[in-house]
Design an enzyme around this catalytic site. Structure first.
Site, short mmCIF file in Angstrom:
data_model
loop_
_atom_site.label_atom_id
_atom_site.label_comp_id
_atom_site.label_asym_id
_atom_site.label_seq_id
_atom_site.Cartn_x
_atom_site.Cartn_y
_atom_site.Cartn_z
N GLY A 11 0.80 -1.21 0.00
CA GLY A 11 0.00 0.00 0.00
C GLY A 11 0.84 1.25 0.00
N GLY A 16 0.34 2.39 7.38
CA GLY A 16 0.29 1.47 8.51
C GLY A 16 0.61 0.03 8.16
CB THR A 19 1.74 -0.62 12.46
OG1 THR A 19 2.73 0.40 12.57
CG2 THR A 19 1.03 -0.80 13.80
CG ASP A 38 10.52 -0.03 4.42
OD1 ASP A 38 10.15 -0.04 3.22
OD2 ASP A 38 9.93 0.61 5.31
NE ARG A 151 7.06 6.75 9.03
CZ ARG A 151 6.59 5.79 8.24
NH1 ARG A 151 5.30 5.74 7.94
NH2 ARG A 151 7.39 4.88 7.73
#
Length: 209
Positions: A11, A16, A19, A38, A151
């Protein structure tokens, strides 16, 4: 691979994904493994990077070439070729697992769950094909921009990076992903615990059938 169920959570940035994947990982009392895209970004000095648009003095980190997908796929294949018992971790005591009923149901399953999260997962055909369940979390531009400002990235976003690079690249990717089959699109403003429970139910149903 028959011993594993692979769940892809993708997404838009700041939606999120990580998480939610972590919540799922802790919620599953059976064998599970979490892999995050990541961790596979090429280093900043890699020749694989392409420049960001609009004359920004910055790499374009929003495209598939920014990720060492071959290394990621190698690690995924190694996991899928391993016995699930290697990854049997106890659930966290504060996990929102839903109680003993969930634990009893999942403890009887012989398959393990590999959770993969990342904003470009389904841009790689082989990775898309590996997933048994696929989810893509969306946000509006204004909500995404608001979250992105809170962020911190290394290297930091230069001024204009979101507007000239992050969001346009996301729209391109969303257009492509929308042509694929078998992806559930979810609203990123839904509470993350609710989204976790929704995906958890899908995982359990797949394991039971």
């Amino acid at each position: 691979m028959a011993q594993w169920v692979v769940v892809g959570v993708s997404g838009v940035t700041c939606s999120g994904k990580t998480t939610i994947a972590q919540l799922l990982h802790h919620k599953l009392p059976g064998p599970s493994k979490l892999l995050t895209q990541d961790f596979y970004f090429y280093p900043e000095d890699s020749s694989h990077h392409v420049p960001a648009p609009a004359g920004l003095n910055h790499h374009n980190w929003e495209v598939t070439t920014s990720v060492d997908i071959e290394k990621m796929l190698k690690d995924i294949r190694a996991i899928l070729g391993s016995p699930p018992s290697r990854f049997k971790d106890p659930p966290l005591e504060d996990s929102s697992s839903g109680g003993d009923e969930d634990t009893t149901r999942l403890s009887t399953f012989t398959k393990a769950v590999l959770l993969i999260d990342g904003f470009l997962l389904f841009g790689y055909h082989e990775l898309y094909e590996m997933c048994d369940l696929r989810y893509f979390i969306t946000l509006s531009r204004s909500e995404c921009w608001q979250r992105r400002q809170h962020r911190h990235y290394e290297p930091p976003d230069p001024p204009g990076y979101f507007h000239h690079c992050v969001w346009p690249e996301y729209e391109k990717h969303l257009q492509y992903v929308s042509t694929l089959h078998g992806i559930r699109f979810l609203d990123g403003t839904t509470p993350q615990g609710d989204t976790c429970n929704f995906i958890f139910d899908d995982v359990v149903n797949l394991l039971e059938n």
